[in-house]
Design a protein around this motif. Sequence first.
Motif, PDB file in Angstrom:
ATOM      1  N   UNK A  89      83.362  30.947  58.791  1.00  0.00           N
ATOM      2  CA  UNK A  89      83.367  29.637  58.141  1.00  0.00           C
ATOM      3  C   UNK A  89      84.540  28.837  58.697  1.00  0.00           C
ATOM      4  N   UNK A  90      84.539  27.542  58.443  1.00  0.00           N
ATOM      5  CA  UNK A  90      85.601  26.672  58.953  1.00  0.00           C
ATOM      6  C   UNK A  90      86.193  25.828  57.817  1.00  0.00           C
ATOM      7  N   UNK A  91      86.945  26.455  56.939  1.00  0.00           N
ATOM      8  CA  UNK A  91      87.525  25.725  55.806  1.00  0.00           C
ATOM      9  C   UNK A  91      88.663  24.811  56.260  1.00  0.00           C
ATOM     10  N   UNK A  92      88.925  23.778  55.469  1.00  0.00           N
ATOM     11  CA  UNK A  92      90.015  22.863  55.783  1.00  0.00           C
ATOM     12  C   UNK A  92      91.001  22.717  54.632  1.00  0.00           C
ATOM     13  N   UNK A  93      90.669  23.319  53.473  1.00  0.00           N
ATOM     14  CA  UNK A  93      91.642  23.330  52.377  1.00  0.00           C
ATOM     15  C   UNK A  93      91.400  24.578  51.509  1.00  0.00           C
ATOM     16  N   UNK A  94      92.218  24.725  50.490  1.00  0.00           N
ATOM     17  CA  UNK A  94      92.178  25.923  49.658  1.00  0.00           C
ATOM     18  C   UNK A  94      90.846  26.087  48.938  1.00  0.00           C
ATOM     19  N   UNK A 109      96.065  36.689  58.190  1.00  0.00           N
ATOM     20  CA  UNK A 109      96.610  35.385  57.809  1.00  0.00           C
ATOM     21  C   UNK A 109      95.655  34.301  58.278  1.00  0.00           C
ATOM     22  N   UNK A 110      95.695  33.178  57.580  1.00  0.00           N
ATOM     23  CA  UNK A 110      94.774  32.085  57.852  1.00  0.00           C
ATOM     24  C   UNK A 110      95.524  30.760  57.756  1.00  0.00           C
ATOM     25  N   UNK A 111      95.282  29.871  58.744  1.00  0.00           N
ATOM     26  CA  UNK A 111      95.878  28.534  58.715  1.00  0.00           C
ATOM     27  C   UNK A 111      94.739  27.518  58.740  1.00  0.00           C
ATOM     28  N   UNK A 112      94.734  26.589  57.807  1.00  0.00           N
ATOM     29  CA  UNK A 112      93.712  25.532  57.782  1.00  0.00           C
ATOM     30  C   UNK A 112      94.418  24.188  57.610  1.00  0.00           C
ATOM     31  N   UNK A 113      93.676  23.096  57.879  1.00  0.00           N
ATOM     32  CA  UNK A 113      94.305  21.788  57.698  1.00  0.00           C
ATOM     33  C   UNK A 113      93.392  20.640  58.038  1.00  0.00           C
ATOM     34  N   UNK A 114      93.941  19.438  57.898  1.00  0.00           N
ATOM     35  CA  UNK A 114      93.202  18.195  58.163  1.00  0.00           C
ATOM     36  C   UNK A 114      94.124  17.208  58.863  1.00  0.00           C
ATOM     37  N   UNK A 128      97.720  24.406  55.323  1.00  0.00           N
ATOM     38  CA  UNK A 128      98.000  25.454  54.342  1.00  0.00           C
ATOM     39  C   UNK A 128      97.942  26.808  55.046  1.00  0.00           C
ATOM     40  N   UNK A 129      98.785  27.705  54.600  1.00  0.00           N
ATOM     41  CA  UNK A 129      98.806  29.064  55.154  1.00  0.00           C
ATOM     42  C   UNK A 129      98.433  30.042  54.047  1.00  0.00           C
ATOM     43  N   UNK A 130      97.525  30.969  54.345  1.00  0.00           N
ATOM     44  CA  UNK A 130      97.068  31.919  53.344  1.00  0.00           C
ATOM     45  C   UNK A 130      97.322  33.354  53.779  1.00  0.00           C
ATOM     46  N   UNK A 135      94.908  37.259  48.933  1.00  0.00           N
ATOM     47  CA  UNK A 135      94.062  36.136  48.510  1.00  0.00           C
ATOM     48  C   UNK A 135      94.887  35.021  47.871  1.00  0.00           C
ATOM     49  N   UNK A 136      95.941  34.617  48.555  1.00  0.00           N
ATOM     50  CA  UNK A 136      96.726  33.524  47.978  1.00  0.00           C
ATOM     51  C   UNK A 136      97.356  32.648  49.060  1.00  0.00           C
TER      52      UNK A 136
END
Lengths: 443, 164
Positions: A89-94, A109-114, A128-130, A135-136
């Motif tokens: 998937x390609x999420x962009x926010x939490x 670890x996961x980094x997403x953004x806009x 955001x970094x997860x 799961x946080x």
Amino acid sequence: MSFCSNTVNTLRRAGVLSMLAGLMFYCVNANAALEIEITQGVEAGIPIAVVPFEWNGPGAPPHFVSDIVESDLKRSGRFDTIPRGDFLSNPHDHLQVNYKDWRLIKAEALVVGRMQRAGANQYQVEFRVFDVFKSKQLTGFRYNVPGKSLRKLAHQISDIVYEALTGERGAFDTRVAYVTLERSPTRTRYLLRVADSDGFGAVTILESKEPILSPAWSPDGERLAYVSFEQRRSMIFVQRLGDGKRDLVSSYQGVNGAPAWSPDGRTLAVVSSREGNAEIYTINLQNKQTRRLTNHIAIDTEPAFSPDGSSIVFTSDRAGRPQIYRMRMDGSGVQRLTFEGTYNARASYSPDGKRLTMVTNQGAGYRIGVFNLDSKGLLVITDTTLDESPSFAPNGAMILYATQQGGSGVLSAVSADGRVKQVLRFQKGDVREPAWSPYNRKL
Amino acid sequence: MRNKTSIFLVIILSLTVAACGGKKGVKDGDEEGVSTTALGDGTGGMGSALGAGGDLATNNKVYFEYDSASVTDESRLLIEAHAQDLLNKPGTTAVLEGHADERGTREYNLALAERRAISVAEIMVAYGVARDRMQTISYGEERPESLEHNESAWALNRRVVILR
């Protein structure tokens, strides 16, 4: 670039990379100022997924921030970036993050953004970094910056991600100074350049037909001291990066070389042979007063201040071959530090003052060593034979140095433990004399 | 070795002085330049003593061992010939350019190459050339004669070039 990362990672996953370890293996990016060649694989990098940031706006942004972040993290050697083609998937926010998608592809670890336009040549960027296992969200920020600052912002985001996941401060938002030599039958041209730590955004701050060497950053990152032969012999200049203005600070008879800044930026230690032999002096940059620190018939050169300003290490051949010595700021208490190897030179301190990096020859060529000031142990961290000019990153995690490849000078970076190496292949000329900047000021 | 060198030096000095002594031109106002004439009692010309060959303009490089600024006996002959020529041509000067090979650090090599140039200058002074007629410049490893990265290139690059 993503094709390239995919290729590397696919190969690594297939177990092919280890078979290629002894071969030249690098990726070419037509738009890049440099190519990064991982010459030694990462065994224990944190698997991280950097999802391309969503872009809301007409046309393309000046820089794709997520590409730069992914490249920084990969280059640090501390991360194993997962190819985008593997993402489920390609999420962009939490709200869009489904942790299961990331556990399945073994991302830790996961980094997403806009990114979106926020006015004329103004951009809003959020990320955001997860932590996938817990799961946080670990951290996240939103910025508003002009287009010309996007690249710098990307490096700052990399620093935040790096710190959130490793607990150590990142050093991506920093710069490197280096010298390139372009030699053709008709002309020889030396360029003193300053680039971002990833080699992009290079700016020439001095061009000369004569040699330039030993660039040294002031502690505030706003000035460079260097040696220039522009007047047909070595002289030391201090140049402000902001406006290009410069002062000639040492032009005595004989050699003027090896400038090094005191931690407070007020004093330069230099080498001068004005009294007939290479000795170390300090120059007070305010009143230009000089003070002689060494007095020996041997060569004394390459001074470097300890981070607390209490002592200076230097190279001397007073015992026959070059070795590293330490003295107090007034030149007293000279003590030999290195005894291993036939040649130890150009030492400089780690930011925490506990280690030195230096050029060392233990019989197999000129390599980069890390000397532990407590244990007095010397760890050789490179395996090439003409390595020079090592300097620590401001976070102490990496060492930048110059080496030879294919008969030409290239810059290379190695983790301070020697585990991860990479060649920074600047596209033009013979590259040498790198110096890693202190931390930059924030945007 | 040391003995041999000093005997050798005496002979060379004698030859030099003999050659100089025959020329009024040595009194050129360069007081230091003529100070060594007091040593002179040698005879004969210097041509046979010079292994270095005739053309000083092209025969002007003194080579060194790795990490060393010691001049070999053979090079001493060449330096002596240049010293002689300087003494023969009052009012002329020489630039002594010191160079190093690429191995090791650039700043150490800058100091090492200067030490090589100074070694050559000191020998010239011993032969009677005034120190202020010679300028020493160090280029360290920055101006290699050979751009290759091997022993023979390094041997060519460890040099002092005597420019007149």
